[in-house]
Design a protein around this motif. Sequence first.
Motif, short mmCIF file in Angstrom:
data_model
loop_
_atom_site.label_atom_id
_atom_site.label_comp_id
_atom_site.label_asym_id
_atom_site.label_seq_id
_atom_site.Cartn_x
_atom_site.Cartn_y
_atom_site.Cartn_z
N GLN B 70 -46.97 9.32 -43.56
CA GLN B 70 -47.54 10.66 -43.60
C GLN B 70 -48.96 10.69 -43.06
OE1 GLN B 70 -46.11 9.14 -46.16
NE2 GLN B 70 -44.71 10.48 -47.26
N GLU B 71 -49.28 11.80 -42.40
CA GLU B 71 -50.60 11.92 -41.77
C GLU B 71 -51.73 11.88 -42.78
OE1 GLU B 71 -50.84 15.24 -39.15
OE2 GLU B 71 -52.85 14.69 -38.48
N ARG B 72 -51.45 12.30 -44.03
CA ARG B 72 -52.54 12.29 -45.01
C ARG B 72 -53.02 10.86 -45.30
NH1 ARG B 72 -47.97 13.65 -47.99
NH2 ARG B 72 -47.39 12.28 -49.71
N PHE B 73 -52.21 9.87 -44.91
CA PHE B 73 -52.62 8.48 -45.10
C PHE B 73 -53.18 7.87 -43.81
CE2 PHE B 73 -49.21 8.90 -48.39
CZ PHE B 73 -50.02 8.71 -49.50
N ASP B 74 -53.68 8.71 -42.90
CA ASP B 74 -54.11 8.18 -41.59
C ASP B 74 -55.25 7.16 -41.71
OD1 ASP B 74 -56.21 9.86 -42.12
OD2 ASP B 74 -55.92 11.16 -40.39
N SER B 78 -55.91 3.18 -39.67
CA SER B 78 -57.11 2.51 -39.15
C SER B 78 -57.34 1.19 -39.85
CB SER B 78 -58.35 3.38 -39.34
OG SER B 78 -58.11 4.70 -38.98
N VAL B 79 -57.26 1.23 -41.19
CA VAL B 79 -57.54 0.03 -41.98
C VAL B 79 -56.60 -1.10 -41.55
CG1 VAL B 79 -57.35 -0.98 -44.30
CG2 VAL B 79 -58.45 1.24 -43.98
N GLY B 83 -57.97 -5.75 -36.24
CA GLY B 83 -57.63 -7.13 -35.94
C GLY B 83 -56.17 -7.37 -35.61
N ALA B 84 -55.42 -6.29 -35.38
CA ALA B 84 -53.99 -6.45 -35.09
C ALA B 84 -53.78 -6.92 -33.66
CB ALA B 84 -53.25 -5.14 -35.33
N ALA B 85 -52.75 -7.74 -33.46
CA ALA B 85 -52.41 -8.23 -32.12
C ALA B 85 -51.47 -7.28 -31.42
CB ALA B 85 -51.78 -9.61 -32.21
N GLY B 86 -50.67 -6.54 -32.17
CA GLY B 86 -49.70 -5.65 -31.57
C GLY B 86 -49.19 -4.62 -32.55
N LEU B 87 -48.53 -3.61 -31.99
CA LEU B 87 -48.04 -2.49 -32.80
C LEU B 87 -46.57 -2.22 -32.48
CD1 LEU B 87 -48.43 0.24 -34.47
CD2 LEU B 87 -49.10 1.26 -32.29
N LEU B 88 -45.76 -2.12 -33.52
CA LEU B 88 -44.40 -1.64 -33.36
C LEU B 88 -44.36 -0.23 -33.91
CD1 LEU B 88 -42.00 -4.52 -34.50
CD2 LEU B 88 -42.33 -3.61 -32.19
#
Lengths: 121, 181
Positions: B70-74, B78-79, B83-88
């Motif tokens: 949910q967008e309210r947890f946007d 960010s948090v 330091g992430a290497a990639g996103l699924l």
Amino acid sequence: MSLADRLQSTLNELRSALPDVRGCLIASADGMLIAQNVSSGDSNRMAAMVATSLGLGKRMCEAFGSGSLSETSVSGDAGQVFIYGAGSKGVLAVINAAGGNIGLLHLECRAAARKVAEILG
Amino acid sequence: MDFAPLKVVVSGPVGAGKSTYIRTLSTTTVVETDEMATECIGKDLTTVALDFGTLHIDGFEVLLFGTPGQERFDFMWSVLCEGAAGLLLLVAAHRPGSFLKARHILEFITSQVPIPFLLAVTHTDQERVWELEEIADFFGLPVTDLLAVDARDRSACARMLHRLLERCLPTGRDEQSRVTA
């Protein structure tokens, strides 16, 4: 009195009992704002954040063998946020200015959290 | 092989299958922060903080961090992306109504941290689903950025992760995806 009115008056009473408190709100465990008495800031966003904090706290208690979570807090140099579980469905958050009588605050807020838990059923 | 663990973020709208994906792949006990949903979202529980699981693949230790949808947890997007290497990015093929939300998540995250990503198209076994090409069109992405995946199928999930890691580590490693329990 309607459910919403009872929750609102619980928050209003809390604020009048604790003058150092800058705001308080009740959210569902999944981060939806239910009631608020907050002087400034985006209360919808705060509701989501306190639910996140409570949710993570619950799993930390499990992982560290600390039983079921009752409360958690976040402190900055200009104030604190105290987050109390209110039954399985709700959460009460209280934003406090730095300093103040924390003992009294906990006493009042824990009682309020129990009341909120009762109201939410 | 001694590499630092790679952090991979699993995001997407509510009900895309993020928690399932992490449960399917993780070889350690998954940390889940699901709470009773008060909105009508087609399921009883929803993630409010994060899901966390780990596995070894292609000689790497991968840490999977699942976000709330949910967008309210946007703020958690960010948090968790630090330091992430990639996103699924998981997208449910039978819920075109959620595509706009998915695109918003993708833009939100990649504008903050420009990390390699792949779109994982889930629920392709449902009726009335969008084709991969149509979804690619909607997102304005080449169809090679998309892959259909059943979030309950361990080898499909591992293949997806392997494809993402190839993008995170452009030098590439062995072709064959190997998952060690």
